[in-house]
Design a protein around this motif. Structure first.
Motif, mmCIF file in Angstrom:
data_model
loop_
_atom_site.group_PDB
_atom_site.id
_atom_site.type_symbol
_atom_site.label_atom_id
_atom_site.label_comp_id
_atom_site.label_asym_id
_atom_site.label_seq_id
_atom_site.Cartn_x
_atom_site.Cartn_y
_atom_site.Cartn_z
ATOM 1 N N GLY A 41 1.001 -1.175 0.030
ATOM 2 C CA GLY A 41 -0.130 -0.013 -0.098
ATOM 3 C C GLY A 41 0.954 1.198 -0.136
ATOM 4 N N ILE A 42 0.496 2.152 0.622
ATOM 5 C CA ILE A 42 1.272 3.427 0.918
ATOM 6 C C ILE A 42 1.354 3.949 2.389
ATOM 7 C CG2 ILE A 42 0.600 4.504 -1.551
ATOM 8 C CD1 ILE A 42 -1.446 6.172 -0.251
ATOM 9 N N GLN A 43 2.294 4.758 2.624
ATOM 10 C CA GLN A 43 2.194 5.261 3.959
ATOM 11 C C GLN A 43 2.585 6.626 4.118
ATOM 12 O OE1 GLN A 43 4.595 3.175 7.059
ATOM 13 N NE2 GLN A 43 5.833 4.950 7.507
ATOM 14 N N LEU A 44 1.640 7.777 4.737
ATOM 15 C CA LEU A 44 1.895 8.768 4.683
ATOM 16 C C LEU A 44 3.044 9.439 5.454
ATOM 17 C CD1 LEU A 44 -1.161 8.265 4.110
ATOM 18 C CD2 LEU A 44 -1.739 10.254 5.386
ATOM 19 N N ILE A 45 3.525 10.588 4.780
ATOM 20 C CA ILE A 45 4.853 11.299 5.359
ATOM 21 C C ILE A 45 4.237 12.461 6.087
ATOM 22 C CG2 ILE A 45 6.943 12.661 5.019
ATOM 23 C CD1 ILE A 45 6.993 11.109 2.344
ATOM 24 N N LEU A 46 4.599 12.297 7.434
ATOM 25 C CA LEU A 46 3.935 13.451 8.415
ATOM 26 C C LEU A 46 5.025 14.413 8.878
ATOM 27 C CD1 LEU A 46 1.995 11.145 8.925
ATOM 28 C CD2 LEU A 46 1.926 11.656 11.382
ATOM 29 N N ASN A 47 4.982 15.429 8.769
ATOM 30 C CA ASN A 47 5.721 16.497 9.420
ATOM 31 C C ASN A 47 6.116 16.256 10.780
ATOM 32 O OD1 ASN A 47 5.676 17.815 6.913
ATOM 33 N ND2 ASN A 47 4.015 19.439 7.720
ATOM 34 N N LYS A 48 5.501 15.682 11.487
ATOM 35 C CA LYS A 48 5.388 15.596 13.151
ATOM 36 C C LYS A 48 5.202 14.081 13.352
ATOM 37 C CE LYS A 48 5.345 20.366 14.544
ATOM 38 N NZ LYS A 48 4.394 21.210 15.233
ATOM 39 N N PRO A 49 6.067 13.041 13.219
ATOM 40 C CA PRO A 49 5.536 11.615 13.619
ATOM 41 C C PRO A 49 4.989 11.554 15.124
ATOM 42 C CG PRO A 49 7.762 11.736 12.486
ATOM 43 C CD PRO A 49 7.516 13.163 12.793
ATOM 44 N N ASP A 50 3.843 10.920 14.947
ATOM 45 C CA ASP A 50 3.143 10.744 16.219
ATOM 46 C C ASP A 50 3.215 9.509 16.907
ATOM 47 O OD1 ASP A 50 1.767 9.113 14.408
ATOM 48 O OD2 ASP A 50 -0.272 10.402 14.603
ATOM 49 N N GLY A 51 4.409 8.408 16.217
ATOM 50 C CA GLY A 51 4.451 7.069 16.780
ATOM 51 C C GLY A 51 3.690 6.114 16.006
ATOM 52 N N ILE A 52 2.634 6.270 15.262
ATOM 53 C CA ILE A 52 1.593 5.741 14.635
ATOM 54 C C ILE A 52 1.891 5.467 13.070
ATOM 55 C CG2 ILE A 52 -0.812 5.064 14.049
ATOM 56 C CD1 ILE A 52 -1.382 6.680 16.436
ATOM 57 N N ARG A 53 1.964 4.159 12.520
ATOM 58 C CA ARG A 53 2.000 4.056 10.924
ATOM 59 C C ARG A 53 0.685 4.496 10.413
ATOM 60 N NH1 ARG A 53 5.876 0.995 8.727
ATOM 61 N NH2 ARG A 53 7.444 -0.077 10.125
ATOM 62 N N HIS A 54 0.656 5.605 9.368
ATOM 63 C CA HIS A 54 -0.385 6.220 8.883
ATOM 64 C C HIS A 54 -0.488 5.314 7.485
ATOM 65 C CE1 HIS A 54 -1.983 9.072 11.910
ATOM 66 N NE2 HIS A 54 -0.563 8.881 12.163
ATOM 67 N N PHE A 55 -0.686 4.323 7.298
ATOM 68 C CA PHE A 55 -0.886 3.471 5.943
ATOM 69 C C PHE A 55 -2.450 3.116 5.546
ATOM 70 C CE2 PHE A 55 -0.545 0.312 9.286
ATOM 71 C CZ PHE A 55 -1.100 -0.718 8.383
ATOM 72 N N ASN A 56 -2.326 2.795 4.153
ATOM 73 C CA ASN A 56 -3.597 2.441 3.675
ATOM 74 C C ASN A 56 -3.474 1.791 2.375
ATOM 75 O OD1 ASN A 56 -3.848 4.444 1.598
ATOM 76 N ND2 ASN A 56 -4.265 5.861 3.562
ATOM 77 N N TYR A 57 -4.491 1.019 1.965
ATOM 78 C CA TYR A 57 -4.257 0.150 0.491
ATOM 79 C C TYR A 57 -5.082 0.737 -0.688
ATOM 80 C CZ TYR A 57 -1.885 -3.125 3.726
ATOM 81 O OH TYR A 57 -1.168 -3.612 4.729
ATOM 82 N N PRO A 58 -4.898 1.834 -1.085
ATOM 83 C CA PRO A 58 -5.918 2.437 -2.279
ATOM 84 C C PRO A 58 -6.082 1.466 -3.254
ATOM 85 C CG PRO A 58 -3.793 3.595 -2.140
ATOM 86 C CD PRO A 58 -3.621 2.886 -0.981
ATOM 87 N N ASP A 59 -5.132 0.859 -3.906
ATOM 88 C CA ASP A 59 -5.430 -0.107 -4.969
ATOM 89 C C ASP A 59 -6.495 -1.270 -4.606
ATOM 90 O OD1 ASP A 59 -3.536 1.298 -6.647
ATOM 91 O OD2 ASP A 59 -1.731 0.108 -5.676
ATOM 92 N N GLN A 60 -6.111 -1.730 -3.454
ATOM 93 C CA GLN A 60 -7.096 -2.770 -2.910
ATOM 94 C C GLN A 60 -8.598 -2.255 -2.758
ATOM 95 O OE1 GLN A 60 -4.250 -2.136 -1.874
ATOM 96 N NE2 GLN A 60 -2.984 -3.838 -1.539
ATOM 97 N N HIS A 61 -8.530 -1.060 -2.243
ATOM 98 C CA HIS A 61 -9.953 -0.355 -1.943
ATOM 99 C C HIS A 61 -10.764 -0.285 -3.384
ATOM 100 C CE1 HIS A 61 -11.949 3.688 -0.883
ATOM 101 N NE2 HIS A 61 -12.708 2.744 -0.698
ATOM 102 N N LEU A 62 -10.014 0.138 -4.461
ATOM 103 C CA LEU A 62 -10.477 0.432 -5.605
ATOM 104 C C LEU A 62 -11.046 -1.167 -6.009
ATOM 105 C CD1 LEU A 62 -11.331 2.181 -7.999
ATOM 106 C CD2 LEU A 62 -9.035 1.659 -8.752
#
Length: 300
Positions: free
Chosen positions: A157-178
């Motif tokens: 999938g993809i993982q978002l790039i945060l300016n200020k990381p919060d200790g959590i992975r922010h990822f999702n699966y847009p291709d699979q969502h479609l």
């Protein structure tokens, strides 16, 4: 106020008739801007969210465009799996922060600083441009979850790039969502996406008439995704589909999530992430609050 059958039918329709074309135009404009400034990097630009998935309503009017740095792969592993199992070489390329800064400059050059809001932690918001519709530009990297000790045993999938990381992975699966959305819609006689739009419109209606915050759009779509196919195909009216679907959702919400077998737990519309978990943006109480309110609205 009673919601008429004609209103329900009207709520099945996308906010824009040409939503795919609109999303494509935004994507191509952003892609051109990125390629002119970051041509030295392997980048994929694509629309994600409600527009390409054909579930958008009035409150989903902003278009999400992901800009994925494909050379950087953020890795996550199941128990017992490690980097040596992936067959990958160590990464030596551009940093996340440098990539995001270069992307910001490319977007500002293309659209003008005055319409680009870069103050958020996750995305660049474009508002009021004369070139494209309002859009959120999402800087991200490739993400892989290795579920077994094999170079090909992963979900990507993809993982978002945060300016200020919060200790959590922010990822999702847009291709699979479609992909999963298209499959679910086919299996339900093309009633799943129409039902998702009705529920999203009901969410907006309830918010506007009861002065409460709206519930997350993706939560609502994912609840509709988990409704049994038979409820979609075995009922003949939108109201019956919605009421039966709400009843099934409310029954599921009574269960103890963490005592269920993993194969019985409901998933997001991408078919990979659990719908309810400790780091989710919503809870079962949020889902129950929305579904009960929607049921009451539609049952009257």
């Amino acid at each position: 106020m009673k919601i008429s059958d004609d209103q329900l039918t009207n709520w099945t329709k996308p906010w824009f008739d040409n939503q795919e074309e609109r999303a494509e135009k935004v994507k191509e404009t952003v892609k051109s801007a990125v390629q002119s400034q970051l041509s030295d990097l392997p980048i994929r630009v694509f629309a994600k969210g409600s527009y390409p998935n054909n579930t958008n309503v009035r409150n989903d009017s902003d278009i999400d465009v992901a800009v994925e740095l494909e050379s950087m792969i953020n890795l996550d592993y199941a128990s017992g799996v490690q980097f040596s199992n992936t067959g990958l070489d160590s990464y030596t390329g551009i940093s996340e922060s440098e990539f995001k800064l270069r992307l910001q400059k490319a977007v500002e050059t293309e659209f003008g600083k005055s319409v680009v809001d870069s103050s958020g932690n996750k995305v660049f918001r474009i508002r009021g441009s004369d070139k494209i519709l309002n859009a959120d530009i999402i800087p991200c990297t490739t993400y892989r979850y290795y579920y077994a000790s094999s170079p090909v045993s992963y979900n990507q999938g993809i993982q978002l790039i945060l300016n200020k990381p919060d200790g959590i992975r922010h990822f999702n699966y847009p291709d699979q969502h479609l992909e999963k959305g298209v499959s679910k819609n086919t299996l339900t006689m093309k009633r799943f996406k129409s039902t998702a739009r009705i529920l999203k419109n009901a969410n907006s209606y309830l918010s506007e008439n009861n002065t409460r915050a709206t519930y997350p759009s993706y939560m609502i779509e994912s609840l509709a995704y988990n409704v049994s196919n038979l409820i979609y195909t075995g009922n003949s009216t939108w109201r019956d589909i919605l009421l039966s679907g709400c009843e099934e959702i409310l029954e599921y919400l009574k269960t103890d999530e963490y005592n269920l077998p993993e194969t019985s737990r409901w998933l997001e519309s991408n078919g990979h992430k659990f719908l309810f978990h400790d780091q989710q943006n919503w809870t079962k109480d949020h889902a129950k609050g929305f579904v009960q309110a929607a049921y009451n609205l539609l049952a009257n």
